[in-house]
Design a protein around this motif. Structure first.
Motif, PDB file in Angstrom:
ATOM      1  N   TRP A 191       0.833  -1.207   0.000  1.00 44.16           N
ATOM      2  CA  TRP A 191       0.000   0.000   0.000  1.00 44.16           C
ATOM      3  C   TRP A 191       0.864   1.252   0.000  1.00 44.16           C
ATOM      4  O   TRP A 191       0.567   2.232  -0.705  1.00 44.16           O
ATOM      5  CB  TRP A 191      -0.904  -0.003   1.226  1.00 44.16           C
ATOM      6  N   LEU A 192       1.951   1.246   0.766  1.00 45.47           N
ATOM      7  CA  LEU A 192       2.845   2.402   0.822  1.00 45.47           C
ATOM      8  C   LEU A 192       3.487   2.664  -0.532  1.00 45.47           C
ATOM      9  O   LEU A 192       3.586   3.824  -0.976  1.00 45.47           O
ATOM     10  CB  LEU A 192       3.909   2.169   1.890  1.00 45.47           C
ATOM     11  N   LEU A 193       3.906   1.600  -1.212  1.00 49.64           N
ATOM     12  CA  LEU A 193       4.535   1.753  -2.527  1.00 49.64           C
ATOM     13  C   LEU A 193       3.542   2.322  -3.535  1.00 49.64           C
ATOM     14  O   LEU A 193       3.857   3.269  -4.273  1.00 49.64           O
ATOM     15  CB  LEU A 193       5.063   0.403  -3.002  1.00 49.64           C
TER      16      LEU A 193
ATOM     17  N   THR B 120       0.978   9.358  -5.717  1.00 46.32           N
ATOM     18  CA  THR B 120       1.168  10.752  -5.289  1.00 46.32           C
ATOM     19  C   THR B 120       2.208  11.460  -6.140  1.00 46.32           C
ATOM     20  O   THR B 120       2.011  12.604  -6.581  1.00 46.32           O
ATOM     21  CB  THR B 120       1.581  10.785  -3.807  1.00 46.32           C
ATOM     22  N   ASN B 121       3.337  10.809  -6.367  1.00 47.44           N
ATOM     23  CA  ASN B 121       4.398  11.415  -7.186  1.00 47.44           C
ATOM     24  C   ASN B 121       3.944  11.617  -8.629  1.00 47.44           C
ATOM     25  O   ASN B 121       4.283  12.634  -9.256  1.00 47.44           O
ATOM     26  CB  ASN B 121       5.646  10.530  -7.153  1.00 47.44           C
TER      27      ASN B 121
ATOM     28  N   SER C  38      -2.908   8.535 -14.446  1.00 49.77           N
ATOM     29  CA  SER C  38      -2.821   7.150 -13.991  1.00 49.77           C
ATOM     30  C   SER C  38      -4.206   6.537 -14.002  1.00 49.77           C
ATOM     31  O   SER C  38      -5.227   7.236 -14.098  1.00 49.77           O
ATOM     32  CB  SER C  38      -2.224   7.080 -12.580  1.00 49.77           C
ATOM     33  N   GLY C  39      -4.231   5.219 -13.935  1.00 45.20           N
ATOM     34  CA  GLY C  39      -5.495   4.504 -13.957  1.00 45.20           C
ATOM     35  C   GLY C  39      -5.634   3.653 -15.209  1.00 45.20           C
ATOM     36  O   GLY C  39      -4.895   3.827 -16.190  1.00 45.20           O
TER      37      GLY C  39
END
Length: 399
Positions: free
Chosen positions: A44-46, A52-53, A61-62
């Motif tokens: 999840w953090l990755l 975010t970046n 994205s998506g």
């Protein structure tokens, strides 16, 4: 003092499983849940940091782009596709092209590798030497170089379509690839396919019956001939019931290319030849090692029963060697499937090539790479599951 009858004895009460930290099972479960939570948090953090970046840099994205028109053509494939179709259909066409290479390559690799591995035990010194030379040559040349070599031979040294190498009026081999007659598909062919499916089910039932009867009485029943008869007869009956359609479209030599019929492109042939010849050299060594692991007494026992070397190899040696052949054979199947991604080097439109084109047009690098990873992971897991099932079937069972 008389002992109580066995029926009157009471079974010990079942042990209650309590969630105590002193229990090894409880501690193992807790450690696994903790490890799973840590891995999930890191994932999840990755993903969160990546999104975010990308948002800060204005990068879209998506996976919504999959519904947009692709806008590019695909040179070949079994799946009908047009440049106006969506990206998801382009990816699906690439997956089908990858399966064309992987499935056909696995079948041909198994046949060729098995023949080479068995040939290493031939009494003919010339045959043994040729099998050994094949393995040493193709195993020690990088697979990418082999793909490029075959592509160069097929596109540079074969004749033009007007002077194509031919076998009668059926097969034509030229710079455009291999052309051959194509069956004109009609409704009656579906009945033939249904007959073939029914033949497969009947063959499976017959094999189980023959095996059970052999274990019960020790008398063998014919298996291979009956299976072949069931497959051919039921397919033929379905074909007759559908009106016996037999229309073919034959290729003809035109001014610039061979027209009509079906064709295999030079790119597909180069990928298939390179992967099959390379992987079969490893499969040959796997088969050789499996046969060598069977005790010499098994060969002598089968010879004492009057079995020929061919029947001894087929009925005695190979069935025992399979339990050692299947695990490393699974690795070679996985390697062939993953090595098919090198097809992009010769221009074959597999899923990697389609993803590269989609990445350049849409700019969705993470998403396209994720799709490639998901495709190869799915194919590898499916192959492993099938081979693990086969491995359990071939494993020794104590009675």
């Amino acid at each position: 003092m008389a002992h109580a009858p066995a029926a009157a004895r009471r079974a010990p009460p079942p042990r209650r499983r309590t969630l105590s930290w002193r229990s090894r099972r409880t501690r193992a479960l807790a450690y696994q849940l903790l490890a799973l939570a840590v891995v999930g948090f890191l994932g999840w953090l990755l993903v969160s940091n990546t999104l975010t970046n990308m948002r800060l840099r204005g990068i879209q994205s998506g996976f919504d782009f999959l519904a947009q028109p692709a806008g590019f053509d695909i040179g070949e494939g079994w799946l009908p596709y047009d440049s106006a179709d969506a990206y998801w259909k382009a990816f699906l066409a690439g997956v089908v092209n990858t399966l064309r290479v992987a499935v056909v390559g696995i079948v041909l690799t198994t046949i060729l590798g098995t023949l080479l591995g068995v040939g290493r035990f031939s009494r003919n010194a010339l045959l043994r030497g040729l099998c050994y030379a094949y393995v040493e040559i193709f195993r020690n040349i990088p697979v990418l170089l082999q793909l490029l070599m075959w592509y160069l031979l097929l596109t540079e040294y074969l004749p033009l379509p007007g002077d194509a190498l031919r076998v009668g009026h059926l097969f034509f081999l030229s710079k455009n690839g291999l052309s051959f007659p194509a069956l004109t598909w009609e409704a009656g062919h579906w009945l033939a396919v249904g007959g073939l499916a029914l033949g497969c089910a009947a063959s499976f039932a017959w094999v189980r019956f023959a095996r059970a009867r052999f274990e019960r009485t020790g008398r063998p029943l014919p298996v291979a001939s009956v299976v072949l008869l069931l497959l051919v007869a039921l397919s033929w009956l379905g074909w007759l019931a559908g009106g016996a359609p037999a229309q073919f479209q034959f290729p003809e030599v035109g001014e610039l290319q061979v027209e009509g019929g079906s064709a295999l492109s030079p790119e597909y042939l180069a990928v298939l030849l390179g992967l099959v010849l390379y992987t079969s050299s490893y499969v040959a060594e796997v088969v050789r090692a499996g046969i060598a692991s069977v005790a010499r007494g098994q060969h002598e026992a089968s010879a004492s029963l009057g079995l020929s070397r061919a029947r001894s190899m087929r009925l005695v040696v190979l069935p025992q060697a399979m339990r050692l052949i299947i695990p490393p054979l699974t690795n070679q199947y996985l390697n062939l499937t993953k090595n098919s991604s090198l097809a992009v080097a010769v221009g074959y439109p597999d899923v990697v090539s389609i993803a590269n084109t989609a990445l350049n047009q849409s700019g969705r690098a993470v998403e396209c790479i994720a799709i490639i990873m998901a495709v190869y992971l799915t194919l590898s897991v499916a192959t492993s599951a099938l081979m693990n099932w086969l491995n359990r079937r071939a494993a020794l069972r104590e009675r």
